[in-house]
Motif scaffolding. Structure first.
Motif, PDB file in Angstrom:
ATOM      1  N   THR A 101      -0.618   7.020  -5.049  1.00 42.19           N
ATOM      2  CA  THR A 101      -0.274   7.386  -6.243  1.00 42.19           C
ATOM      3  C   THR A 101      -1.393   7.553  -7.353  1.00 42.19           C
ATOM      4  N   LEU A 102      -2.603   7.159  -6.963  1.00 43.17           N
ATOM      5  CA  LEU A 102      -3.809   6.979  -8.150  1.00 43.17           C
ATOM      6  C   LEU A 102      -5.007   7.510  -7.204  1.00 43.17           C
ATOM      7  N   ALA A 103      -5.834   8.407  -7.948  1.00 47.38           N
ATOM      8  CA  ALA A 103      -7.058   8.604  -6.986  1.00 47.38           C
ATOM      9  C   ALA A 103      -8.331   8.340  -8.121  1.00 47.38           C
ATOM     10  N   PRO A 104      -9.207   7.478  -7.703  1.00 43.88           N
ATOM     11  CA  PRO A 104      -9.215   6.962  -6.460  1.00 43.88           C
ATOM     12  C   PRO A 104      -8.222   5.648  -6.363  1.00 43.88           C
ATOM     13  N   LYS A 120       0.799  -1.104   0.016  1.00 44.48           N
ATOM     14  CA  LYS A 120      -0.046   0.005  -0.068  1.00 44.48           C
ATOM     15  C   LYS A 120       0.854   1.174   0.083  1.00 44.48           C
ATOM     16  N   GLU A 121       2.096   1.012   0.104  1.00 44.66           N
ATOM     17  CA  GLU A 121       3.158   2.305   0.162  1.00 44.66           C
ATOM     18  C   GLU A 121       4.077   2.269  -0.570  1.00 44.66           C
ATOM     19  N   ASN A 122       4.460   3.700  -0.961  1.00 45.68           N
ATOM     20  CA  ASN A 122       5.496   3.814  -2.174  1.00 45.68           C
ATOM     21  C   ASN A 122       6.890   3.487  -1.402  1.00 45.68           C
ATOM     22  N   GLY A 123       7.476   2.834  -2.421  1.00 43.04           N
ATOM     23  CA  GLY A 123       8.805   2.241  -2.247  1.00 43.04           C
ATOM     24  C   GLY A 123       9.808   2.655  -3.357  1.00 43.04           C
ATOM     25  N   THR A 124      11.110   3.017  -2.830  1.00 40.51           N
ATOM     26  CA  THR A 124      12.279   2.897  -3.954  1.00 40.51           C
ATOM     27  C   THR A 124      13.216   1.914  -3.325  1.00 40.51           C
ATOM     28  N   PHE A 125      13.678   1.010  -4.452  1.00 40.65           N
ATOM     29  CA  PHE A 125      14.397  -0.288  -3.884  1.00 40.65           C
ATOM     30  C   PHE A 125      15.946   0.347  -3.855  1.00 40.65           C
ATOM     31  N   SER A 139      23.191  -1.414  -8.556  1.00 43.58           N
ATOM     32  CA  SER A 139      22.346  -2.477  -7.860  1.00 43.58           C
ATOM     33  C   SER A 139      21.448  -2.914  -8.923  1.00 43.58           C
ATOM     34  N   SER A 140      20.934  -4.212  -8.767  1.00 38.25           N
ATOM     35  CA  SER A 140      19.947  -4.704  -9.328  1.00 38.25           C
ATOM     36  C   SER A 140      18.507  -4.339  -9.166  1.00 38.25           C
ATOM     37  N   ALA A 141      18.559  -3.714  -8.020  1.00 41.40           N
ATOM     38  CA  ALA A 141      17.072  -2.903  -7.751  1.00 41.40           C
ATOM     39  C   ALA A 141      17.109  -1.592  -8.201  1.00 41.40           C
ATOM     40  N   TYR A 142      18.122  -1.013  -8.671  1.00 37.14           N
ATOM     41  CA  TYR A 142      18.072   0.405  -9.360  1.00 37.14           C
ATOM     42  C   TYR A 142      16.949   0.628 -10.289  1.00 37.14           C
ATOM     43  N   GLY A 143      16.361   1.790 -10.211  1.00 34.00           N
ATOM     44  CA  GLY A 143      15.417   2.235 -11.059  1.00 34.00           C
ATOM     45  C   GLY A 143      14.061   1.462 -10.978  1.00 34.00           C
ATOM     46  N   ILE A 144      13.685   0.694  -9.883  1.00 31.09           N
ATOM     47  CA  ILE A 144      12.536  -0.084  -9.491  1.00 31.09           C
ATOM     48  C   ILE A 144      11.912   0.862  -8.373  1.00 31.09           C
ATOM     49  N   TYR A 145      10.588   0.983  -8.616  1.00 33.83           N
ATOM     50  CA  TYR A 145       9.826   1.577  -7.617  1.00 33.83           C
ATOM     51  C   TYR A 145       8.577   0.810  -7.311  1.00 33.83           C
ATOM     52  N   ARG A 146       8.053   1.035  -5.965  1.00 35.19           N
ATOM     53  CA  ARG A 146       6.604   0.676  -5.758  1.00 35.19           C
ATOM     54  C   ARG A 146       5.848   1.745  -5.699  1.00 35.19           C
TER      55      ARG A 146
END
Length: 195
Positions: free
Chosen positions: A46-49, A23-28, A34-41
């Motif tokens: 971030t969207l309404a609704p 349910k939360e934003n995240g930056t890895f 890093s293999s996690a670079y450039g990937i976001y949750r």
């Protein structure tokens, strides 16, 4: 997201059983190596609704006309943005050509990827040995140009039938519509194709 008309789905209870992190934003990772670079949750805000409310409404619009009341449980509903390749290209161009190189890299990312949708192996998704950012990865066959993509997972139960799907959609669409909205609509539509 614009959902015209009256929302009659608000009376339908929905059990939100998602892990809190979904349910939360995240930056890895901010480290380019890093293999996690450039990937976001992308979290609910971030969207309404929020996506879960859009999901309930679209479920109601498709299935709410039956005499049986709807029972909806959501176990996973999460959106990842994988922009790793685009960011690395921009960094490489910027290192070689400064601001002009960075601008050229941005212009070079205009290609898109085709929509990819599939059922998901729940055990693999929930495997604690897999880092969360790996859920946003794609294969060379799925995305040969390494275009930035949204990767969306929906695992939900409607009236006792549980389905788990994945949608991979381009961040930049060919028709210039909002890629995030288009990806969410496609993901929910694909999920509902099983009902």
């Amino acid at each position: 997201m614009d959902l015209p008309g009256t929302d009659e789905s608000v009376s339908v209870p929905i059990k939100d059983l998602r892990p809190k992190t979904e349910k939360e934003n995240g930056t890895f990772s901010f480290a380019i190596t890093s293999s996690a670079y450039g990937i976001y949750r992308k979290g609910d805000a971030t969207l309404a609704p929020p996506m879960i409310q859009i999901f309930r409404r679209l479920v109601f619009e498709k299935l709410g006309g039956s005499a049986k009341p709807l029972e909806i449980s959501v176990y996973h509903m999460v959106v990842y943005a994988n922009m790793k390749s685009e960011f690395r290209r921009a960094a490489a161009f910027a290192a070689v050509g400064g601001a002009v190189g960075g601008a050229l890299a941005g212009a070079a990312t205009g290609s898109t990827v085709n929509l990819s949708q599939s059922l998901v192996d729940r055990a693999h998704f929930e495997d604690e040995e897999i880092d969360e950012n790996e859920r946003a990865d794609y294969t060379e066959a799925e995305n040969p140009e390494r275009t930035s993509v949204y990767v969306i997972y929906i695992d939900a139960d409607i009236n006792g039938k549980r389905t788990f799907v994945k949608t991979m959609a381009p961040i930049k669409t060919r028709d210039k519509q909002d890629g995030y909205v288009a990806a969410v609509k496609s993901a929910i539509g694909y999920f509902l194709s099983y009902y």
